[in-house]
Design a protein around this motif. Structure first.
Motif: not given
Length: 310
Positions: A68-78, A29-33, A55-59
């Motif tokens: 490209p879309v850039t997302i920082d790695i963190s406990s909340t972003n990715a 429900e809360e995330y794409h894996l 994030n849903n638009a990435l598919f």
């Protein structure tokens, strides 16, 4: 790819030579894996992205060329993880809401730094037997990836290359072409039942002709039972040779009836979305490296054009 890393002075060799054919769990429900797995040893690379509009638009939706879309790695972003298991994984076990009782994680390493770079490309096709290159594809794609400046024969707001019924006569394009020569180009061997011509002397093939038999009755109104399919059994008549023929293909004085407007068919087109993911500047407990080609995820969507939903 083998990467040599240091861990408190020890030399470790980390093998990240995964195939790069990614899969996605969309049931959480809360995330794409998004994941890639391999056997011997049993390991996985996992990317977790929160579900939100961006994030849903990435598919579903292309990214601008070269951006490209850039997302920082963190406990909340990715989140990006490398895991090992006690046994080989079967298909989609990572998507199970409740993990199998006999599957356990032997090692779990999660990145605490780095970035995710994602490039999304799309290919749209109506699968009507006519390649897009022969359907007036023109201009550059808009932000949604559709070439809106392309040919739209029936002026219904949907370009021919993603329109399964190019002339809007309720007979699908794939049923109005002849590809017996195998060249996938309907213009070289056109079906033209009434032999009519357009300005300039070119033939007007059936798949672009809204009145296929030239009897001045639009094809979609030659539908006896009004089921939006002029090619079903209710629309057979017998011609002068005693053969069955569809009413909309037979210009004869006995068959000039006009039937009630059945409305137009709702059709879909296929969108193939390729999501390519690269991990940059990753920092795991056992590994630091500049770049990892995580791989590509292919998503196939059946799209109902908005013109049919208004």
């Amino acid at each position: 790819m083998f990467i040599v890393a240091c861990d408190d002075g020890d030399i470790l060799t980390v093998d990240l030579d995964f195939e790069g054919n990614l899969e996605r769990c969309d049931n959480f429900e809360e995330y794409h894996l998004i994941y890639d797995t391999r056997e011997d040893p049993s390991e996985s690379l996992i990317l977790i992205l929160p579900k939100n509009n961006a994030n849903n638009a990435l598919f579903t939706t292309p990214t601008p060329v070269g951006e490209p879309v850039t997302i920082d790695i963190s406990s909340t972003n990715a989140r990006f993880l490398f895991r090992t298991y006690n046994r080989n994984l079967s298909d989609s076990e990572l998507c199970d809401i409740v993990p199998p009782y006999d599957l356990s994680i032997a090692d779990n390493y999660e990145a605490f730094d780095g970035q995710i770079q994602i490039t999304v490309t799309v290919v749209d096709d109506d699968n009507d037997g006519v390649p897009a290159e022969f359907e007036g594809l023109a201009g550059e794609p808009y932000e949604d990836g559709i070439y809106w400046d392309s040919l739209d024969t029936d002026q219904d707001g949907l370009p021919d290359y993603i329109d399964k019924d190019d002339d809007n006569d309720n007979v699908l394009t794939i049923d109005e072409i002849d590809n017996t020569d195998g060249d996938d180009d309907p213009t070289t061997n056109p079906l033209n039942t009434d032999g009519d011509l357009v300005l300039g002397g070119d033939e007007l093939p059936d798949y672009l002709d809204s009145d296929d038999d030239g009897d001045n009755i639009p094809t979609y109104l030659e539908d006896v039972d009004g089921d939006q399919n002029p090619r079903d059994l209710s629309n057979y008549v017998v011609d002068e040779f005693g053969s069955d023929i569809f009413r909309y293909l037979y210009n004869h004085e006995d068959y000039l009836d006009t039937y009630p407007d059945p409305g137009k068919r709702v059709t879909t087109y296929t969108r193939t979305v390729t999501t390519s993911i690269t991990i940059v500047g990753i920092d795991l407990e056992i590994l630091r490296t500049t770049i990892i080609d995580f791989g590509t995820l292919t998503t196939t969507l059946e799209v109902t054009p908005s013109i049919f939903l208004d």
